[in-house]
Design an enzyme around this catalytic site. Structure first.
Site, PDB file in Angstrom:
ATOM      1  N   LYS A 153      51.014 -15.790  -3.646  1.00  0.00           N
ATOM      2  CA  LYS A 153      50.632 -15.731  -5.211  1.00  0.00           C
ATOM      3  C   LYS A 153      49.276 -15.671  -5.369  1.00  0.00           C
ATOM      4  O   LYS A 153      48.920 -15.358  -6.490  1.00  0.00           O
ATOM      5  CB  LYS A 153      51.327 -16.794  -5.837  1.00  0.00           C
ATOM      6  CG  LYS A 153      52.935 -16.859  -5.525  1.00  0.00           C
ATOM      7  CD  LYS A 153      53.752 -17.165  -6.654  1.00  0.00           C
ATOM      8  CE  LYS A 153      55.108 -17.018  -6.532  1.00  0.00           C
ATOM      9  NZ  LYS A 153      55.906 -16.911  -5.234  1.00  0.00           N
TER      10      LYS A 153
HETATM   11  C1  LIG Z   1      57.228 -16.136  -4.996  1.00  0.00           C
HETATM   12  C2  LIG Z   1      57.262 -16.070  -3.664  1.00  0.00           C
HETATM   13  C3  LIG Z   1      58.119 -15.216  -3.174  1.00  0.00           C
HETATM   14  C4  LIG Z   1      58.997 -14.047  -3.889  1.00  0.00           C
HETATM   15  O1  LIG Z   1      58.295 -13.392  -4.663  1.00  0.00           O
HETATM   16  P1  LIG Z   1      58.757 -12.684  -6.088  1.00  0.00           P
HETATM   17  O2  LIG Z   1      57.657 -11.894  -6.608  1.00  0.00           O
HETATM   18  O3  LIG Z   1      58.982 -13.751  -7.041  1.00  0.00           O
HETATM   19  O4  LIG Z   1      60.010 -11.720  -5.846  1.00  0.00           O
HETATM   20  C5  LIG Z   1      58.289 -14.963  -1.618  1.00  0.00           C
HETATM   21  N1  LIG Z   1      57.815 -15.428  -0.913  1.00  0.00           N
HETATM   22  C6  LIG Z   1      56.930 -16.653  -1.056  1.00  0.00           C
HETATM   23  C7  LIG Z   1      56.252 -17.490  -0.288  1.00  0.00           C
HETATM   24  C8  LIG Z   1      56.808 -16.822  -2.691  1.00  0.00           C
HETATM   25  O5  LIG Z   1      55.829 -17.824  -2.928  1.00  0.00           O
END
Ligand SMILES: *Cc1c(COP(=O)(O)O)cnc(C)c1O
Length: 496
Positions: free
Chosen positions: A112
């Site tokens: 993120k």
């Molecule tokens: C948010 C997240 C995901 C999922 O990603 P999306 O874009 O919501 O599909 C996968 N792995 C981690 C570690 C995340 O923080």
């Protein structure tokens, strides 16, 4: 300037990129989508000579074309700097027959950060362009990860304030420590006496409170949202797929035009949608492999064309993928319906009233770029152990879902196209689960920080700064509040 954004639920809406970033969501509840996905205007060879920041500019300029070159480069340089513990920002590691694209070298050691490092700068620039004089106030409810990534992204960014609410007993000890030690004069964190749903419902209520909006405007503030449906989060995520291809090219792993497969551990469908957009831009991507954990609503959708959230919600060791409504899927639905806003609105209305919708056969035929599968909890742990024992490389629980599904894909199809696996978190973010998979006999302590040391000594991988720093950092946020006091807490922070 030619790029405008429409709503997935209303054809008559048309806004610029900067307006879409400021608004987040369209007023009709739809998501903003570009009127058409632009094509890369530099050759892959040229892109292979650029830095991460250089590729970021070449990709983002096509989507955010009401930003000047100077504005956009300024945002990129402020975002992708020493906050990342590697110059290349998103390195590729070859292991176990695939390329792991490590998206966890930023502030909070999860993917993120890739988008939330730049969103604040895009937002402040967008506000200036649209003559918004108010300070932007970001309000976030978090179950752990997003809150810290948003705090770290907005900390110290002039013209913004960020307030985060987390469930007091609903986050891991490390996640809590990450949030309560957050620096920056413009950051505030509250533990609420309730669960994540309470926090989210409370935040939504405050967002739509017209009375409060008026008071805020008078005091020089307005709300904006940093959540994952914001186009200002989606566009920066396209960059690393293009960059990974460019790096494979630069390192002679592939030749120009060779296809690659992309594997993504998926929750809200934002990350894999970015890969799909990269393909539409002309990146030679063959299959988009969508990996789910036991909350396999997307696997079922790719199987039979029916999206159905009416099922048990399962808590897994890959919590960031524990999601039953994948919000960003709406953008794909819109795309495969031939940009039909009326049809998309019908599906989404059906989802909110019955929890279910079923796409047409014609739409289903447009999903052939995707392959979906899932990994159970046992398969996930076994994958972490296997990759570690075979190669010495330690992957986290989310990345392991992807690696496991990739093996299922290869077995089913015999497709040996080089694959990039999106590695979404550092193993140190989910130390307890990772260590339990690798060396269960070593998981004796209640203290997660102790497990961090054990994992480090077993794996030989240095503990990232993001973890070592917070062990001794000063606790700056001690605020707590009841759910019905959230609005007053916001008032208090803003002095209104
Ligand atoms: C948010 C997240 C995901 C999922 O990603 P999306 O874009 O919501 O599909 C996968 N792995 C981690 C570690 C995340 O923080």
């Amino acid at each position: 300037m030619s790029m405008l954004y429409k709503s997935t639920r209303d054809d008559s809406v048309s806004v610029t990129a900067s307006q879409a970033i400021l608004k987040g969501l369209s007023e009709d509840g739809g998501l903003f989508v570009p009127i058409q996905i632009p094509k890369l205007d530099k050759s892959l060879e040229d892109l292979s000579k650029l830095s991460y920041q250089g590729v970021a500019y070449e990709v983002m300029k096509l989507f955010l074309d009401d930003f000047t070159e100077e504005e956009l480069k300024n945002c990129i340089n402020k975002a992708y700097d020493e906050k990342f513990d590697t110059d290349v920002i998103a390195p590729l590691t070859e292991a176990d027959g695939a390329y792991f694209l490590e998206l966890f070298h930023g502030n909070t050691i999860a993917f993120k950060d890739m988008a939330l490092s730049i969103l604040p700068h895009l937002m402040v620039t967008a506000a200036k362009k649209n003559n918004v004089k108010n300070k932007i106030v970001i309000l976030t409810a978090t179950s752990g990860d997003t809150g810290k990534a948003a705090l770290a992204g907005f900390a110290g960014v002039e013209g913004t304030k960020i307030i985060v609410f987390y469930p007091k007993d609903g986050v891991s000890p490390i996640q809590k420590q990450q949030m309560v030690t957050q620096t920056g004069d413009n950051t505030t964190v509250f533990a609420i006496h309730g669960n994540f749903d309470d926090a989210q419902t409370g935040v939504k209520k405050i967002f739509s409170d017209k009375e409060l909006a008026k008071e805020m405007d008078a005091a020089g503030y307005q709300f904006s949202s940093a959540n994952s449906i914001n186009i200002g989060r989606l566009v920066p995520q396209i960059v690393y797929y293009v960059y990974s291809y460019a790096q494979l090219l630069a390192n002679d792993r592939i030749k120009t035009g060779d296809p690659i497969n992309v594997v993504v551990p998926t929750g809200n469908f934002g990350n894999i949608l970015a890969a799909f957009y990269a393909k539409q831009m002309g990146l030679p991507v063959n299959k988009l492999i969508c990996a789910s954990n036991s909350n396999k609503v997307l696997f079922d959708f790719f199987q039979d064309g029916a999206y159905d959230r009416n099922r048990e919600f399962i808590l897994t060791t890959s919590p960031s993928m524990d999601i039953l409504i994948s919000s960003n899927l709406e953008r794909l639905i819109y795309f495969i319906s031939g940009n039909d806003a009326a049809a998309t609105k019908k599906f989404m209305d059906s989802l909110s009233t019955t929890g279910r919708y079923e796409i047409t056969d014609e739409m289903k035929a447009n999903l052939k770029d995707f392959y979906g599968n899932f990994a159970s909890e046992e398969e996930d742990a076994a994958e972490i152990k296997k990759v570690y024992e075979d190669t010495g490389y330690v992957i986290d629980t989310h990345t392991a879902v992807a690696a496991c599904v990739y093996n299922k894909y290869k077995e089913a199809t015999k497709d040996e196209t080089p694959a990039v696996i999106a590695s979404t978190a550092s193993p140190y973010k989910f130390t307890r689960s990772v260590l339990t998979a690798i060396a269960p006999d070593k998981v004796a302590s209640d203290d997660d920080f102790e497990l961090v040391d054990i994992l480090s000594s077993i794996s030989g991988v240095e503990v990232p700064k993001a973890v070592s720093e917070i062990r001794t950092a000063e606790i700056r946020h001690k605020g707590e509040c009841d759910v019905d006091q959230m609005k007053n807490s916001v008032r208090g922070v803003l002095g209104i």
